[in-house]
Design a protein around this motif. Sequence first.
Motif, PDB file in Angstrom:
ATOM      1  N   GLY A   1      10.028  43.415  63.311  1.00  0.00           N
ATOM      2  CA  GLY A   1      10.862  44.475  63.858  1.00  0.00           C
ATOM      3  C   GLY A   1      10.138  45.504  64.694  1.00  0.00           C
ATOM      4  N   ARG A   2       9.089  46.088  64.139  1.00  0.00           N
ATOM      5  CA  ARG A   2       8.371  47.145  64.865  1.00  0.00           C
ATOM      6  C   ARG A   2       7.748  46.613  66.146  1.00  0.00           C
TER       7      ARG A   2
ATOM      8  N   TYR B   1      14.222  51.035  66.661  1.00  0.00           N
ATOM      9  CA  TYR B   1      13.979  50.305  65.407  1.00  0.00           C
ATOM     10  C   TYR B   1      14.622  51.060  64.253  1.00  0.00           C
ATOM     11  N   TYR B   2      15.580  50.397  63.585  1.00  0.00           N
ATOM     12  CA  TYR B   2      16.317  50.994  62.481  1.00  0.00           C
ATOM     13  C   TYR B   2      15.829  50.440  61.137  1.00  0.00           C
ATOM     14  N   LEU B   3      15.783  51.328  60.140  1.00  0.00           N
ATOM     15  CA  LEU B   3      15.402  50.948  58.788  1.00  0.00           C
ATOM     16  C   LEU B   3      16.166  51.837  57.814  1.00  0.00           C
ATOM     17  N   PRO B   4      16.685  51.293  56.703  1.00  0.00           N
ATOM     18  CA  PRO B   4      17.357  52.144  55.716  1.00  0.00           C
ATOM     19  C   PRO B   4      16.367  53.171  55.141  1.00  0.00           C
ATOM     20  N   PRO B   5      16.673  54.440  55.183  1.00  0.00           N
ATOM     21  CA  PRO B   5      15.708  55.474  54.790  1.00  0.00           C
ATOM     22  C   PRO B   5      15.272  55.394  53.325  1.00  0.00           C
ATOM     23  N   LYS B   6      16.125  54.897  52.443  1.00  0.00           N
ATOM     24  CA  LYS B   6      15.747  54.825  51.030  1.00  0.00           C
ATOM     25  C   LYS B   6      14.683  53.770  50.778  1.00  0.00           C
ATOM     26  N   ASP B   7      14.482  52.856  51.729  1.00  0.00           N
ATOM     27  CA  ASP B   7      13.409  51.875  51.637  1.00  0.00           C
ATOM     28  C   ASP B   7      12.175  52.311  52.426  1.00  0.00           C
TER      29      ASP B   7
ATOM     30  N   GLY C   1      10.483  55.333  52.362  1.00  0.00           N
ATOM     31  CA  GLY C   1       9.792  56.523  51.880  1.00  0.00           C
ATOM     32  C   GLY C   1       8.290  56.502  52.075  1.00  0.00           C
ATOM     33  N   GLU C   2       7.702  55.298  52.094  1.00  0.00           N
ATOM     34  CA  GLU C   2       6.239  55.194  52.201  1.00  0.00           C
ATOM     35  C   GLU C   2       5.774  54.627  53.537  1.00  0.00           C
ATOM     36  N   VAL C   3       6.690  54.429  54.498  1.00  0.00           N
ATOM     37  CA  VAL C   3       6.250  53.842  55.763  1.00  0.00           C
ATOM     38  C   VAL C   3       5.405  54.841  56.545  1.00  0.00           C
ATOM     39  N   THR C   4       4.492  54.282  57.339  1.00  0.00           N
ATOM     40  CA  THR C   4       3.521  55.121  58.058  1.00  0.00           C
ATOM     41  C   THR C   4       3.870  55.261  59.536  1.00  0.00           C
ATOM     42  N   PHE C   5       5.050  54.813  59.924  1.00  0.00           N
ATOM     43  CA  PHE C   5       5.418  54.808  61.342  1.00  0.00           C
ATOM     44  C   PHE C   5       6.772  55.500  61.505  1.00  0.00           C
ATOM     45  N   SER C   6       7.107  55.805  62.738  1.00  0.00           N
ATOM     46  CA  SER C   6       8.404  56.425  63.006  1.00  0.00           C
ATOM     47  C   SER C   6       9.479  55.349  63.138  1.00  0.00           C
ATOM     48  N   TYR C   7      10.680  55.674  62.723  1.00  0.00           N
ATOM     49  CA  TYR C   7      11.802  54.751  62.779  1.00  0.00           C
ATOM     50  C   TYR C   7      13.084  55.573  62.866  1.00  0.00           C
ATOM     51  N   THR C   8      14.178  54.906  63.150  1.00  0.00           N
ATOM     52  CA  THR C   8      15.481  55.567  63.167  1.00  0.00           C
ATOM     53  C   THR C   8      16.231  55.193  61.898  1.00  0.00           C
TER      54      THR C   8
ATOM     55  N   MET D   1       5.282  48.301  55.439  1.00  0.00           N
ATOM     56  CA  MET D   1       5.263  49.771  55.415  1.00  0.00           C
ATOM     57  C   MET D   1       4.301  50.341  56.458  1.00  0.00           C
ATOM     58  N   GLY D   2       3.431  49.476  57.014  1.00  0.00           N
ATOM     59  CA  GLY D   2       2.428  49.942  57.958  1.00  0.00           C
ATOM     60  C   GLY D   2       1.128  50.346  57.296  1.00  0.00           C
ATOM     61  N   LYS D   3       1.006  50.104  55.978  1.00  0.00           N
ATOM     62  CA  LYS D   3      -0.206  50.492  55.256  1.00  0.00           C
ATOM     63  C   LYS D   3      -1.330  49.475  55.406  1.00  0.00           C
ATOM     64  N   LEU D   4      -0.983  48.220  55.658  1.00  0.00           N
ATOM     65  CA  LEU D   4      -1.966  47.176  55.896  1.00  0.00           C
ATOM     66  C   LEU D   4      -1.756  46.608  57.289  1.00  0.00           C
ATOM     67  N   ASN D   5      -2.833  46.124  57.888  1.00  0.00           N
ATOM     68  CA  ASN D   5      -2.739  45.534  59.223  1.00  0.00           C
ATOM     69  C   ASN D   5      -3.537  44.226  59.259  1.00  0.00           C
ATOM     70  N   PRO D   6      -3.061  43.193  58.527  1.00  0.00           N
ATOM     71  CA  PRO D   6      -3.802  41.926  58.472  1.00  0.00           C
ATOM     72  C   PRO D   6      -3.768  41.206  59.809  1.00  0.00           C
ATOM     73  N   ASP D   7      -4.815  40.394  60.059  1.00  0.00           N
ATOM     74  CA  ASP D   7      -4.815  39.631  61.305  1.00  0.00           C
ATOM     75  C   ASP D   7      -3.854  38.446  61.189  1.00  0.00           C
ATOM     76  N   GLU D   8      -3.707  37.704  62.285  1.00  0.00           N
ATOM     77  CA  GLU D   8      -2.701  36.636  62.345  1.00  0.00           C
ATOM     78  C   GLU D   8      -2.896  35.597  61.247  1.00  0.00           C
ATOM     79  N   GLU D   9      -4.143  35.178  61.044  1.00  0.00           N
ATOM     80  CA  GLU D   9      -4.407  34.149  60.042  1.00  0.00           C
ATOM     81  C   GLU D   9      -4.129  34.668  58.633  1.00  0.00           C
ATOM     82  N   GLN D  10      -4.468  35.918  58.377  1.00  0.00           N
ATOM     83  CA  GLN D  10      -4.166  36.511  57.067  1.00  0.00           C
ATOM     84  C   GLN D  10      -2.656  36.597  56.844  1.00  0.00           C
TER      85      GLN D  10
END
Length: 378
Positions: free
Chosen positions: A186-187, A197-203, A205-212, A355-364
């Motif tokens: 999505g992002r 980019y829309y996301l339900p706000p109750k899910d 709470g811990e995301v690290t990026f901006s969303y609508t 949530m944006g807390k991890l940024n694994p590479d493609e293979e991961q």
Amino acid sequence: MSDQKGAKSISVQQLAKKVINGEHLFILDVRNTGDFDDWKIEGKNIEVINVPYFELIEGVDTIIDKLPKDQNIYVVCAKGGSSMMVAEQLVEAGFHDVYSIEGGMKAWSEHLEPIKIGHLKSGGTIYQFVRLGKGCLSYLIESNGEGVLIDTNRMIDPYEQFAKEHQITIKHIIDSHLHADHISGGRKLAEKFGATYYLPPKDAGEVTFSYTPIKDGDKVKVGTVTIEAIYSPGHTIGSTSFIVDDQYLLTGDILFVDSIGRPDLAGKADDWVSDLRQTLYGRYKQLADELIVLPAHFMGINEMNADGSVAEKLGILYKVNHGLNIADENEFRKTVTENLPPQPNSYQEIRQTNMGKLNPDEEQQREMEIGPNRCAVR
């Protein structure tokens, strides 16, 4: 499919067409037995046997009696290397039509097959992207050359290519909830298309990026079509469904064709099971029986229609889906909490990635997602 002498190869795109068309296929899976038992290629007319590659290094004599002499043999491994070696051995042993599946189960897991679901009465079309190897379903709704994508997978190229081929400008990207079994695209897609980019706000709470935020009753317009958000907690606390043009009900991971969503992927099963029941037996019950349910996952090939789509009328599901027919609340609670499959592979890491807390590479990311869909109550 290649035509050279010796073993041939087949792409997962070509294989997907055969599976959806219900062709009879014989598959030799040469992965380790544990991996095979966890997850395999399935279909209505698929026969599959498992013989680990290490048992075939010295030759294929031990399995010749198990293989058909008069039909194609498709060999699959994890990534496509071992399967080609086994396929060559089978050709040397006298088998003629032997195909190695290119890219193996990793490629099978990532293939998206777009299927047209139908026309919208306000003008437009809805498409379902079927991820056969993972059981994920995502959607593109198009009207007047504008589009919205819902519950996308991390492989964004198929969506970009489809939008380009059909001359669709993607305006909105929506996730029905914070996914735990697959990584959302999505992002990334919202950045690519310059979309909201829309996301339900109750899910979120811990995301690290901006969303609508998208909440109950909110409406998203695309062309002449209206998409209305229906708050429907139970799989997650923020789970949100979407009614498209008063014709389709996108249920996310709350309701499937043959099952219902699991409430435990954030460790809140006891708390969320009541929400799940209220959504299924209260909120959804008030909706029109004629709405066509389009879920975010499917459990097995038996849920597919003849054209490969996964869809059914809400009223029919209230008659045939066991999860919608448990009158006693305590029995429902017991059924839901005691019939949970194993947790999805790396589900905590997948949630943190979404949530944006991890940024694994493609293979991961590939490794994190390997395995079947496990979002449903058994």
